[in-house]
Design a protein around this motif. Structure first.
Motif, short mmCIF file in Angstrom:
data_model
loop_
_atom_site.label_atom_id
_atom_site.label_comp_id
_atom_site.label_asym_id
_atom_site.label_seq_id
_atom_site.Cartn_x
_atom_site.Cartn_y
_atom_site.Cartn_z
N GLY A 22 -5.53 10.65 32.03
CA GLY A 22 -5.89 11.47 33.18
C GLY A 22 -7.33 11.18 33.58
O GLY A 22 -7.92 10.18 33.15
N SER A 23 -7.93 12.06 34.36
CA SER A 23 -9.27 11.80 34.87
C SER A 23 -10.30 11.66 33.75
O SER A 23 -11.20 10.81 33.83
N MET A 24 -10.17 12.44 32.69
CA MET A 24 -11.11 12.35 31.57
C MET A 24 -10.74 11.22 30.62
O MET A 24 -11.59 10.42 30.22
N GLY A 25 -9.48 11.14 30.25
CA GLY A 25 -9.04 10.11 29.32
C GLY A 25 -9.26 8.72 29.86
O GLY A 25 -9.66 7.80 29.12
N TYR A 26 -9.01 8.52 31.15
CA TYR A 26 -9.21 7.20 31.73
C TYR A 26 -10.68 6.79 31.64
O TYR A 26 -11.00 5.64 31.30
N GLY A 27 -11.57 7.75 31.91
CA GLY A 27 -12.99 7.45 31.81
C GLY A 27 -13.41 7.11 30.39
O GLY A 27 -14.22 6.21 30.16
N ALA A 137 -16.53 11.87 36.24
CA ALA A 137 -17.56 10.87 36.55
C ALA A 137 -18.37 10.53 35.32
O ALA A 137 -18.67 9.36 35.04
N ARG A 138 -18.74 11.55 34.54
CA ARG A 138 -19.52 11.30 33.33
C ARG A 138 -18.67 10.66 32.24
O ARG A 138 -19.18 9.90 31.41
N ALA A 139 -17.37 10.95 32.24
CA ALA A 139 -16.48 10.27 31.30
C ALA A 139 -16.48 8.78 31.57
O ALA A 139 -16.52 7.96 30.64
N ALA A 140 -16.45 8.40 32.84
CA ALA A 140 -16.37 6.99 33.21
C ALA A 140 -17.66 6.24 32.92
O ALA A 140 -17.65 5.01 32.79
N THR A 141 -18.77 6.95 32.81
CA THR A 141 -20.06 6.29 32.53
C THR A 141 -20.52 6.49 31.10
O THR A 141 -21.66 6.15 30.76
N GLY A 142 -19.66 7.04 30.25
CA GLY A 142 -20.01 7.22 28.84
C GLY A 142 -21.06 8.28 28.61
O GLY A 142 -21.84 8.18 27.65
N GLN A 143 -21.07 9.32 29.43
CA GLN A 143 -22.11 10.34 29.35
C GLN A 143 -21.56 11.74 29.08
O GLN A 143 -22.14 12.74 29.47
N GLU A 167 -22.87 10.93 25.77
CA GLU A 167 -24.33 10.95 25.84
C GLU A 167 -24.89 11.88 24.78
O GLU A 167 -25.93 11.62 24.18
N THR A 168 -24.16 12.98 24.54
CA THR A 168 -24.61 13.97 23.57
C THR A 168 -23.44 14.35 22.68
O THR A 168 -22.37 14.70 23.18
N VAL A 169 -23.64 14.28 21.38
CA VAL A 169 -22.64 14.72 20.42
C VAL A 169 -23.24 15.88 19.62
O VAL A 169 -24.22 15.71 18.90
N PHE A 170 -22.65 17.05 19.79
CA PHE A 170 -23.08 18.21 19.02
C PHE A 170 -22.25 18.26 17.74
O PHE A 170 -21.03 18.41 17.80
N MET A 227 -21.62 24.11 37.79
CA MET A 227 -20.32 24.18 38.43
C MET A 227 -20.45 24.39 39.93
O MET A 227 -19.70 23.82 40.72
N LEU A 228 -21.38 25.22 40.36
CA LEU A 228 -21.59 25.43 41.79
C LEU A 228 -21.99 24.12 42.46
O LEU A 228 -21.41 23.72 43.48
N GLU A 229 -22.94 23.43 41.87
CA GLU A 229 -23.43 22.20 42.48
C GLU A 229 -22.37 21.10 42.47
O GLU A 229 -22.36 20.23 43.34
N ASN A 230 -21.46 21.14 41.49
CA ASN A 230 -20.42 20.12 41.39
C ASN A 230 -19.22 20.43 42.26
O ASN A 230 -18.64 19.53 42.89
#
Length: 309
Positions: A22-27, A137-143, A167-170, A227-230
């Protein structure tokens, strides 16, 4: 169809399979591929698999390559689908080699994550409870941001995927469950913020505030949110292409409320937001972008959103 000899020759570079394009998995799959990992992609939609292979994704059926995987990244919709992929009639865990890792990214109840960890560990497979956040979008750029918990060995086994996709792993604990608990907290806020953005934008319209002016001003004021800005620009553009569907929120906020109930915790704002998503789904908007929750408010107030006739 790969021969057994060809399968046995699949050694060397780190090999991963992303299940759910899907949108996240593909990225995530794109990010793994770009980082030099041998990456297979699988989905119930054949065209997604074909598209990924045309971009350089590795070939082979999941059954054929499961035994040589270093990591299986599960990016499906929910707990039921996760369990089916891992332990269903065609589940991959029994076929995976000992010491490999399952990285489970769906939003699920913490107890489910703990149960999956126990079952994977019993089969000699590491399990990383690894919900994700950040959008397609961030999934596709590794972020992406990853809210992860699991054993030290699970983190080590999944590190090439984490390095490629995040980009960040908690690192939230040494056992599954903590990652899913944090994701529930995040989803509470994200779901409420989207619904509140829709409420504020349409409220502004009743007072003569145009949606584009709402975005221009509020995104620079204290009332803004990620979320508002996105999402608000989707409403301004009248574009509800589903980057994140309305249908996600009855599931995710339902999980939040189930967890809250088990903790004897009242979450009335979450419950109110959930009702708006349910109303949107009832209007036939379930497969639209989740910004379409604004259409519930617009309908109730007799407003015309951008792009509507």
């Amino acid at each position: 169809m790969l021969s057994l000899n060809e399968v046995h020759e699949m050694t060397g570079p780190f090999r991963t399979a992303v299940i759910g394009l899907g949108s996240m998995g593909y990225g995530i799959a794109q990010s793994c591929l770009r980082d030099g990992l041998v990456t297979h992609g699988f989905d119930v939609v054949p065209s997604q698999v074909e598209r990924f292979q045309c971009e350089g994704g590795a070939a082979g059926s999941l059954h054929e390559i499961a035994r040589v995987l270093d990591a299986a990244v599960i990016v499906v919709l929910n707990a039921e689908q996760t369990e089916e992929v891992l332990f269903g009639d065609k589940g991959i865990v029994p076929e995976m080699r000992k010491g490999s890792v399952v990285m489970a990214c769906a939003t699920v109840p913490p107890q489910f994550a703990r149960d999956m960890e126990a079952r994977c560990n019993a089969a000699g497979i590491h399990y990383l409870d690894a919900p994700i956040s950040g959008g397609s979008a961030r999934a596709a750029t590794g972020q992406l941001s990853v809210m992860a918990s699991g054993s030290a060995d699970a983190f080590t086994a999944a590190r090439p995927v984490l390095d490629a996709a995040a980009e960040t792993v908690f690192e939230l604990g040494d056992a599954a469950g903590a990652g899913s608990a944090m994701k529930a907290v995040n989803q509470l806020l994200a779901g409420v913020h989207i619904a509140t953005m829709a409420e504020a934008l349409t409220f502004g319209m009743t007072q003569g505030v145009a949606p584009e002016k709402f975005v221009e001003v509020i995104s620079q004021c204290a009332g803004t949110s990620w979320m508002l800005e996105n999402r608000a620009p989707h409403i301004v553009a009248g574009d509800y292409t589903p980057l994140s569907q309305v249908n996600i929120w009855p599931k995710d906020l339902g999980i939040v409320l189930d967890i809250a109930k088990s903790a004897s915790f009242s979450a009335p704002i979450t419950a109110a937001a959930l009702q708006q998503y349910l109303a949107a789904a009832g209007m036939g908007l379930g497969r639209e972008d989740d910004a379409a929750v604004a259409k519930v408010y617009a309908r109730n107030a007799g407003l015309t959103l951008p792009g509507d006739a």
